[in-house]
Design a protein around this motif. Structure first.
Motif, PDB file in Angstrom:
ATOM      1  N   LYS A 116      86.968 -54.727 -52.459  1.00  0.00           N
ATOM      2  CA  LYS A 116      86.185 -55.230 -53.581  1.00  0.00           C
ATOM      3  C   LYS A 116      86.496 -56.496 -54.105  1.00  0.00           C
ATOM      4  N   TRP A 123      81.046 -63.384 -52.929  1.00  0.00           N
ATOM      5  CA  TRP A 123      79.676 -63.580 -53.440  1.00  0.00           C
ATOM      6  C   TRP A 123      79.822 -64.624 -54.784  1.00  0.00           C
ATOM      7  N   ALA A 165      72.361 -57.012 -58.229  1.00  0.00           N
ATOM      8  CA  ALA A 165      70.913 -58.070 -58.122  1.00  0.00           C
ATOM      9  C   ALA A 165      71.232 -59.324 -57.706  1.00  0.00           C
ATOM     10  N   ALA A 190      79.740 -59.896 -58.883  1.00  0.00           N
ATOM     11  CA  ALA A 190      80.109 -61.094 -58.913  1.00  0.00           C
ATOM     12  C   ALA A 190      79.291 -61.799 -60.268  1.00  0.00           C
ATOM     13  N   PHE A 238      78.643 -51.003 -50.538  1.00  0.00           N
ATOM     14  CA  PHE A 238      79.490 -50.148 -51.280  1.00  0.00           C
ATOM     15  C   PHE A 238      80.460 -49.268 -50.574  1.00  0.00           C
TER      16      PHE A 238
HETATM   17  C1  LIG Z   1      73.107 -59.681 -49.901  1.00  0.00           C
HETATM   18  S1  LIG Z   1      73.304 -59.785 -51.643  1.00  0.00           S
HETATM   19  C2  LIG Z   1      71.846 -59.145 -52.339  1.00  0.00           C
HETATM   20  C3  LIG Z   1      71.400 -59.914 -53.789  1.00  0.00           C
HETATM   21  C4  LIG Z   1      70.093 -59.455 -54.252  1.00  0.00           C
HETATM   22  N1  LIG Z   1      69.940 -57.974 -54.302  1.00  0.00           N
HETATM   23  C5  LIG Z   1      68.936 -59.886 -53.133  1.00  0.00           C
HETATM   24  O1  LIG Z   1      68.552 -59.414 -52.574  1.00  0.00           O
HETATM   25  O2  LIG Z   1      68.757 -60.993 -53.400  1.00  0.00           O
HETATM   26  C6  LIG Z   1      74.324 -58.539 -52.011  1.00  0.00           C
HETATM   27  C7  LIG Z   1      75.105 -58.644 -53.420  1.00  0.00           C
HETATM   28  O3  LIG Z   1      75.687 -57.286 -53.472  1.00  0.00           O
HETATM   29  C8  LIG Z   1      76.731 -57.620 -54.643  1.00  0.00           C
HETATM   30  N2  LIG Z   1      77.692 -56.435 -54.522  1.00  0.00           N
HETATM   31  C9  LIG Z   1      78.506 -56.315 -53.375  1.00  0.00           C
HETATM   32  N3  LIG Z   1      79.305 -55.303 -53.928  1.00  0.00           N
HETATM   33  C10 LIG Z   1      78.875 -54.885 -55.018  1.00  0.00           C
HETATM   34  C11 LIG Z   1      79.316 -54.019 -55.998  1.00  0.00           C
HETATM   35  N4  LIG Z   1      80.528 -53.028 -55.443  1.00  0.00           N
HETATM   36  N5  LIG Z   1      78.723 -53.720 -57.018  1.00  0.00           N
HETATM   37  C12 LIG Z   1      77.779 -54.517 -57.477  1.00  0.00           C
HETATM   38  N6  LIG Z   1      77.380 -55.420 -56.878  1.00  0.00           N
HETATM   39  C13 LIG Z   1      77.995 -55.643 -55.590  1.00  0.00           C
HETATM   40  C14 LIG Z   1      77.121 -59.045 -54.258  1.00  0.00           C
HETATM   41  O4  LIG Z   1      77.937 -59.566 -55.228  1.00  0.00           O
HETATM   42  C15 LIG Z   1      75.915 -59.602 -53.969  1.00  0.00           C
HETATM   43  O5  LIG Z   1      75.129 -60.303 -55.000  1.00  0.00           O
END
Ligand SMILES: C[S@@+](CC[C@H](N)C(=O)[O-])C[C@H]1O[C@@H](n2cnc3c(N)ncnc32)[C@H](O)[C@@H]1O
Length: 389
Positions: A116, A123, A165, A190, A238
């Motif tokens: 995590k 990110w 998001a 992030a 996740f």
């Molecule tokens: C590929 S990006 C997608 C961002 C956005 N949804 C888009 O499609 O443009 C993946 C996102 O998942 C977030 N992320 C990863 N693990 C997470 C978690 N455990 N909880 C919340 N966000 C998470 C990252 O920080 C990143 O912003």
């Protein structure tokens, strides 16, 4: 009713001194269902009972102890896998000791807290680049996002939770649907990337967007307060997807809809699986175990559907949507992936500078297969899924 029967795979590894951290005489058995569920034990009773329960709870199928034992039996002298599509209940045997060992070690060493931390850091670092590619993201993922929002029933006046998001590209698509009386809460692990989401919403004149940094597995929102919860290419990262889905379900009003976009299989997502497999080979990294986070962790047939059903959602639908990356050239795709996909850099971090350069050169050469007639079209297939609380 789940439409296909589970198929089981077993591998075993006998420890051979230095090569494994398990007890020298231990025999670790893995029995894996096609949906990604895995039972791991050196006790046959535990394996059998675990599989019976899994098949009953998640595939609505009852197997006798003898059937499970037959499916999971290892034939010691077989050296090649024996899968047959004709008989989907017949087990496939994995007698590749290296492979079983790698799996065992990955299982033993996966550290959720560290993962995590690394994800957040990746990110945070990639936030600026992901946002800078926003126009491309809308072109690439925008149409599938509209399908996701349709499947989630997002319309005027709705209250929507956007999980993972990022820089908020799909958040703006949601905001545009809601009108003055709806609201969307954009969340992400992030904070730096969410700042872009907030700034983009302000710049677009939306007053119905809120942002809050939050782990998607620990959604801190009032229960039953949203009409829809969505997540675009987020859930795949996740580690505990059931925990995340349970939180999403809790956040939904009864009758509310959850919807998500994930990548399907590596074979259908060459734009990403090609770089990932080159890096994995060069950095000597094992593939993630079924269930562990990764870009294709929900992409195999039936896995996303089973995950939503397991979390208690009903009316589950899954649609495959082609979303090719249409770019000027291989170089543009390479630049997008180098700048925005922090995980690739993380995977390369054990290599020295020249080995990293060589890896990117190999990736560029391999991605060139998707270029022709002066255009680059990177294969990408998304799954868009939804379910009702
Ligand atoms: C590929 S990006 C997608 C961002 C956005 N949804 C888009 O499609 O443009 C993946 C996102 O998942 C977030 N992320 C990863 N693990 C997470 C978690 N455990 N909880 C919340 N966000 C998470 C990252 O920080 C990143 O912003």
């Amino acid at each position: 009713m789940y439409s296909s029967a589970p198929r089981f795979v077993q591998g075993h590894s006998r420890t051979t001194g230095l090569r494994c951290s398990h007890r020298e005489t231990a025999m670790i058995k893995f029995v894996k269902c096609d949906c990604g569920f895995i039972v791991r034990s050196d006790n046959e009773d535990v394996l059998v009972a675990g599989l019976q329960k899994h098949a009953r709870d998640h595939h609505h199928m009852d197997f006798s102890r003898e059937q499970v034992r037959a499916m999971a039996q290892v034939e010691p002298d077989r050296t090649t896998p024996v899968p047959t599509n004709a008989d989907r209940l017949r087990p496939r045997f994995v007698h590749n000791e290296e492979q079983a060992m790698a799996t065992a070690q990955t299982a033993a060493t996966f550290d959720v807290a560290k993962y995590k931390q690394t994800t957040r850091a990746q990110w945070q670092d990639a936030a600026h680049a992901w946002n800078a590619w926003g126009t491309f993201l809308r072109r690439w993922l925008g149409p599938a996002s509209e399908i996701m929002l349709d499947m989630a029933g997002v319309g005027p006046g709705a209250r929507v939770l956007d999980v993972a998001a990022g820089a908020g590209d799909q958040t703006l698509q949601i905001a545009a649907r809601l009108g003055a009386h709806g609201r969307v809460l954009a969340t992400d692990i992030a904070p730096a990337i969410l700042e872009f989401a907030a700034a983009n919403a302000r710049a677009a004149g939306f007053r119905n967007v809120e942002t809050r940094a939050m782990d998607g597995e620990e959604l801190d929102v009032p229960p039953a307060s949203f009409d829809a919860v969505v997540s675009r290419v987020g859930l795949i990262y996740f580690p505990d997807k059931q925990r995340a889905l349970a939180g999403m379900k809790r956040a939904l009003k009864p009758g509310g809809r959850v919807a998500a976009i994930v990548y399907s299989t590596p074979e259908r997502n060459g734009f990403f699986s090609v770089p990932v497999s080159i890096i994995r080979r060069r950095a000597n990294l094992p593939s993630p175990l079924p269930g562990q986070p990764g870009p294709f962790s929900l992409g195999a047939p039936g896995v996303l559907e089973a995950a939503l059903r397991q979390a208690g959602f009903r009316d589950v639908q899954v649609r495959a949507v082609a979303a090719p990356l249409e770019m000027e050239s291989t170089e543009e795709c390479l630049r997008f992936e180098r700048e925005s996909f922090g995980a690739l850099h993380q995977m390369l971090s054990s290599l020295d500078e020249s080995a990293r350069t060589a890896a990117w050169q190999e990736i560029a050469a391999a991605l060139r297969q998707f270029e022709s007639g002066g255009r680059f079209v990177g294969p990408c297939e998304l799954l868009v899924a939804a379910g009702t609380r």
